[in-house]
Design a protein around this motif. Structure first.
Motif, PDB file in Angstrom:
ATOM      1  N   LEU A  67       0.835  -1.182   0.185  1.00  0.00           N
ATOM      2  CA  LEU A  67      -0.035  -0.011  -0.133  1.00  0.00           C
ATOM      3  C   LEU A  67       1.090   0.994   0.135  1.00  0.00           C
ATOM      4  O   LEU A  67       1.829   1.453   0.757  1.00  0.00           O
ATOM      5  CB  LEU A  67      -0.925  -0.077   1.181  1.00  0.00           C
ATOM      6  CG  LEU A  67      -2.287  -1.022   1.570  1.00  0.00           C
ATOM      7  CD1 LEU A  67      -2.875  -0.736   2.510  1.00  0.00           C
ATOM      8  CD2 LEU A  67      -2.960  -0.884   0.110  1.00  0.00           C
ATOM      9  N   ASP A  68       0.352   2.133  -0.670  1.00  0.00           N
ATOM     10  CA  ASP A  68       0.772   3.557  -0.843  1.00  0.00           C
ATOM     11  C   ASP A  68       0.060   4.282   0.365  1.00  0.00           C
ATOM     12  O   ASP A  68      -1.048   4.748  -0.235  1.00  0.00           O
ATOM     13  CB  ASP A  68       1.070   4.286  -2.112  1.00  0.00           C
ATOM     14  CG  ASP A  68       1.251   5.727  -2.192  1.00  0.00           C
ATOM     15  OD1 ASP A  68       1.587   6.276  -0.899  1.00  0.00           O
ATOM     16  OD2 ASP A  68       1.463   6.272  -3.222  1.00  0.00           O
ATOM     17  N   TYR A  69       0.510   4.593   1.372  1.00  0.00           N
ATOM     18  CA  TYR A  69      -0.364   4.840   2.478  1.00  0.00           C
ATOM     19  C   TYR A  69      -0.077   6.378   3.026  1.00  0.00           C
ATOM     20  O   TYR A  69       1.191   6.714   3.189  1.00  0.00           O
ATOM     21  CB  TYR A  69      -0.291   3.957   3.804  1.00  0.00           C
ATOM     22  CG  TYR A  69      -1.155   4.352   4.903  1.00  0.00           C
ATOM     23  CD1 TYR A  69      -2.452   4.374   4.879  1.00  0.00           C
ATOM     24  CD2 TYR A  69      -0.433   4.700   6.231  1.00  0.00           C
ATOM     25  CE1 TYR A  69      -3.257   4.508   6.012  1.00  0.00           C
ATOM     26  CE2 TYR A  69      -1.351   5.004   7.187  1.00  0.00           C
ATOM     27  CZ  TYR A  69      -2.797   5.106   7.238  1.00  0.00           C
ATOM     28  OH  TYR A  69      -3.663   5.294   8.433  1.00  0.00           O
ATOM     29  N   CYS A  70      -1.076   7.162   3.417  1.00  0.00           N
ATOM     30  CA  CYS A  70      -0.988   8.437   3.877  1.00  0.00           C
ATOM     31  C   CYS A  70      -1.638   8.399   5.116  1.00  0.00           C
ATOM     32  O   CYS A  70      -2.781   8.469   5.149  1.00  0.00           O
ATOM     33  CB  CYS A  70      -1.588   9.277   2.738  1.00  0.00           C
ATOM     34  SG  CYS A  70      -1.382  11.061   3.458  1.00  0.00           S
ATOM     35  N   ALA A  71      -0.833   8.678   6.344  1.00  0.00           N
ATOM     36  CA  ALA A  71      -1.374   8.432   7.508  1.00  0.00           C
ATOM     37  C   ALA A  71      -2.158   9.743   7.718  1.00  0.00           C
ATOM     38  O   ALA A  71      -3.006   9.614   8.408  1.00  0.00           O
ATOM     39  CB  ALA A  71      -0.047   8.431   8.553  1.00  0.00           C
ATOM     40  N   MET A  72      -1.941  10.992   7.186  1.00  0.00           N
ATOM     41  CA  MET A  72      -2.713  12.082   7.683  1.00  0.00           C
ATOM     42  C   MET A  72      -4.246  11.964   7.014  1.00  0.00           C
ATOM     43  O   MET A  72      -4.919  12.289   7.745  1.00  0.00           O
ATOM     44  CB  MET A  72      -2.042  13.440   6.807  1.00  0.00           C
ATOM     45  CG  MET A  72      -3.003  14.728   7.135  1.00  0.00           C
ATOM     46  SD  MET A  72      -2.274  16.314   6.283  1.00  0.00           S
ATOM     47  CE  MET A  72      -0.695  16.303   7.490  1.00  0.00           C
ATOM     48  N   SER A  73      -4.286  11.522   5.821  1.00  0.00           N
ATOM     49  CA  SER A  73      -5.432  11.579   5.144  1.00  0.00           C
ATOM     50  C   SER A  73      -6.299  10.280   5.465  1.00  0.00           C
ATOM     51  O   SER A  73      -7.425   9.857   4.987  1.00  0.00           O
ATOM     52  CB  SER A  73      -5.618  11.657   3.705  1.00  0.00           C
ATOM     53  OG  SER A  73      -4.675  10.778   3.091  1.00  0.00           O
ATOM     54  N   ARG A  74      -5.444   9.325   5.847  1.00  0.00           N
ATOM     55  CA  ARG A  74      -6.113   7.715   6.210  1.00  0.00           C
ATOM     56  C   ARG A  74      -6.299   7.263   4.821  1.00  0.00           C
ATOM     57  O   ARG A  74      -7.207   6.616   4.852  1.00  0.00           O
ATOM     58  CB  ARG A  74      -7.174   7.920   7.219  1.00  0.00           C
ATOM     59  CG  ARG A  74      -6.619   8.198   8.669  1.00  0.00           C
ATOM     60  CD  ARG A  74      -7.800   8.261   9.635  1.00  0.00           C
ATOM     61  NE  ARG A  74      -8.645   9.277   9.233  1.00  0.00           N
ATOM     62  CZ  ARG A  74      -9.998   9.337   9.709  1.00  0.00           C
ATOM     63  NH1 ARG A  74     -10.369   8.648  10.465  1.00  0.00           N
ATOM     64  NH2 ARG A  74     -10.840  10.229   9.565  1.00  0.00           N
ATOM     65  N   THR A  75      -5.580   7.457   3.779  1.00  0.00           N
ATOM     66  CA  THR A  75      -5.963   6.813   2.584  1.00  0.00           C
ATOM     67  C   THR A  75      -4.956   5.981   2.042  1.00  0.00           C
ATOM     68  O   THR A  75      -3.682   6.229   2.364  1.00  0.00           O
ATOM     69  CB  THR A  75      -6.313   8.153   1.551  1.00  0.00           C
ATOM     70  OG1 THR A  75      -5.024   8.711   1.298  1.00  0.00           O
ATOM     71  CG2 THR A  75      -7.601   8.922   1.732  1.00  0.00           C
ATOM     72  N   ALA A  76      -4.914   5.188   1.080  1.00  0.00           N
ATOM     73  CA  ALA A  76      -3.934   4.267   0.729  1.00  0.00           C
ATOM     74  C   ALA A  76      -4.345   3.975  -1.006  1.00  0.00           C
ATOM     75  O   ALA A  76      -5.604   3.895  -1.254  1.00  0.00           O
ATOM     76  CB  ALA A  76      -3.833   2.967   1.317  1.00  0.00           C
ATOM     77  N   PHE A  77      -3.282   3.779  -1.657  1.00  0.00           N
ATOM     78  CA  PHE A  77      -3.491   3.329  -2.932  1.00  0.00           C
ATOM     79  C   PHE A  77      -2.896   1.930  -3.006  1.00  0.00           C
ATOM     80  O   PHE A  77      -1.760   1.454  -2.381  1.00  0.00           O
ATOM     81  CB  PHE A  77      -2.585   4.162  -3.723  1.00  0.00           C
ATOM     82  CG  PHE A  77      -2.627   5.496  -4.181  1.00  0.00           C
ATOM     83  CD1 PHE A  77      -4.069   6.249  -3.856  1.00  0.00           C
ATOM     84  CD2 PHE A  77      -1.882   6.524  -4.315  1.00  0.00           C
ATOM     85  CE1 PHE A  77      -4.466   7.623  -3.784  1.00  0.00           C
ATOM     86  CE2 PHE A  77      -2.011   7.996  -4.280  1.00  0.00           C
ATOM     87  CZ  PHE A  77      -3.198   8.303  -4.125  1.00  0.00           C
ATOM     88  N   PHE A  78      -3.696   0.875  -3.816  1.00  0.00           N
ATOM     89  CA  PHE A  78      -3.291  -0.393  -3.866  1.00  0.00           C
ATOM     90  C   PHE A  78      -3.319  -0.656  -5.308  1.00  0.00           C
ATOM     91  O   PHE A  78      -3.960  -0.493  -5.930  1.00  0.00           O
ATOM     92  CB  PHE A  78      -4.238  -1.318  -3.298  1.00  0.00           C
ATOM     93  CG  PHE A  78      -3.783  -2.647  -3.265  1.00  0.00           C
ATOM     94  CD1 PHE A  78      -3.039  -3.271  -2.647  1.00  0.00           C
ATOM     95  CD2 PHE A  78      -4.620  -3.410  -4.182  1.00  0.00           C
ATOM     96  CE1 PHE A  78      -2.905  -4.707  -2.667  1.00  0.00           C
ATOM     97  CE2 PHE A  78      -4.206  -4.882  -4.357  1.00  0.00           C
ATOM     98  CZ  PHE A  78      -3.323  -5.522  -3.283  1.00  0.00           C
ATOM     99  N   GLY A  79      -2.194  -1.356  -5.746  1.00  0.00           N
ATOM    100  CA  GLY A  79      -2.046  -1.850  -7.074  1.00  0.00           C
ATOM    101  C   GLY A  79      -1.787  -0.710  -8.007  1.00  0.00           C
ATOM    102  O   GLY A  79      -1.136   0.341  -7.642  1.00  0.00           O
ATOM    103  N   PRO A  80      -2.056  -1.005  -9.450  1.00  0.00           N
ATOM    104  CA  PRO A  80      -1.768  -0.026 -10.492  1.00  0.00           C
ATOM    105  C   PRO A  80      -2.146   1.340 -10.255  1.00  0.00           C
ATOM    106  O   PRO A  80      -3.454   1.407  -9.819  1.00  0.00           O
ATOM    107  CB  PRO A  80      -2.300  -0.394 -11.784  1.00  0.00           C
ATOM    108  CG  PRO A  80      -2.329  -2.021 -11.441  1.00  0.00           C
ATOM    109  CD  PRO A  80      -2.639  -2.060 -10.053  1.00  0.00           C
ATOM    110  N   LEU A  81      -1.341   2.430 -10.442  1.00  0.00           N
ATOM    111  CA  LEU A  81      -1.973   3.868 -10.278  1.00  0.00           C
ATOM    112  C   LEU A  81      -1.776   4.623 -11.708  1.00  0.00           C
ATOM    113  O   LEU A  81      -0.897   4.533 -12.243  1.00  0.00           O
ATOM    114  CB  LEU A  81      -0.912   4.811  -9.131  1.00  0.00           C
ATOM    115  CG  LEU A  81      -1.429   5.878  -8.874  1.00  0.00           C
ATOM    116  CD1 LEU A  81      -2.706   6.069  -8.218  1.00  0.00           C
ATOM    117  CD2 LEU A  81      -0.278   6.699  -7.882  1.00  0.00           C
TER     118      LEU A  81
END
Length: 229
Positions: A67-81
């Motif tokens: 996961l490309d995780y952003c703790a501030m926004s609590r969002t994550a990218f998974f797989g191809p972007l």
């Protein structure tokens, strides 16, 4: 891995131009893991929202590590972007640094859709000069997402200075009378500036989706990555 209680809408993007995102609050780690496994089998990328640090830690290590995780926004990218295919069309303007959590959720949602947004923080009207110093820059964006808590005054100020689309996001930032964002929500809904669009409290994701719908109405917005502010 499949789960009988998960029916993910992989065709939503083709149908309405907005991919289904994984709203992680209220989902068990096993359910989130099952969704990630399904996406990996299909080679699909996903946006995860409201994934807190505890939820991240409970995922299988291989999935958490992917996961490309952003703790501030609590969002994550998974797989191809998706690569960036649009820039210079959306600005996210946050009144205070405390509103950055919601603003960043909007920014990450747009980036997952291939849209690079400008993020302008801490320009609230308590120090009006901060906003006025950047107003010419903000005017260069056809779509502006205004993020504010407390009295949300910046939404009305922007509404009186800009001619483009303004999408307002009230945040839960503020002391007691702010009522966890209801005061900001009411201020945005009852603004004397005409034509403001208002989303739910703390819904940076919802505001970004509204911006995507607007841009989808204008093909050039998705075809000219060199356009700048």
């Amino acid at each position: 891995m499949t789960s009988p209680d998960i029916v993910f809408d992989y065709e939503r993007g083709e149908r309405i131009g907005l991919d289904e995102a994984v709203f992680c609050a209220g989902k068990s780690p096993a359910q989130i893991s099952a969704i990630l496994s399904q996406a990996a089998e299909r080679g699909r990328g996903l946006l995860l929202t409201r994934l807190d640090a505890d939820g991240l830690a409970q995922l299988p290590p291989d999935q958490a590590g992917a996961l490309d995780y952003c703790a501030m926004s609590r969002t994550a990218f998974f797989g191809p972007l998706r690569p960036v295919t649009s820039r210079g069309w959306v600005a996210i303007v946050a009144a205070g640094t405390s509103d950055a959590v919601v603003a960043r959720e909007a920014e990450r949602t747009l980036r997952h859709a291939g849209i690079e947004a400008a993020l302008i923080l801490d320009v609230g009207v308590a120090g009006l000069w901060r906003l006025l110093e950047r107003i010419d820059e903000i005017r260069g964006f056809p779509v502006v997402i205004a993020v504010a808590g407390m009295d949300a005054a910046i939404a009305s100020v922007l509404g009186g200075l800009l001619r483009g689309t303004i999408i307002c996001v009230p945040t839960s930032v503020g002391y007691g009378a702010a009522e966890a964002g209801r005061t900001a929500l009411n201020a945005m809904l009852s603004s004397c500036a005409p034509g403001l669009l208002t989303c739910n409290i703390d819904s940076g994701y919802g505001a970004a989706c509204a911006a995507i719908r607007i841009l989808n109405s204008f093909p050039d917005a998705q075809q000219d990555p060199s356009r700048g502010s």
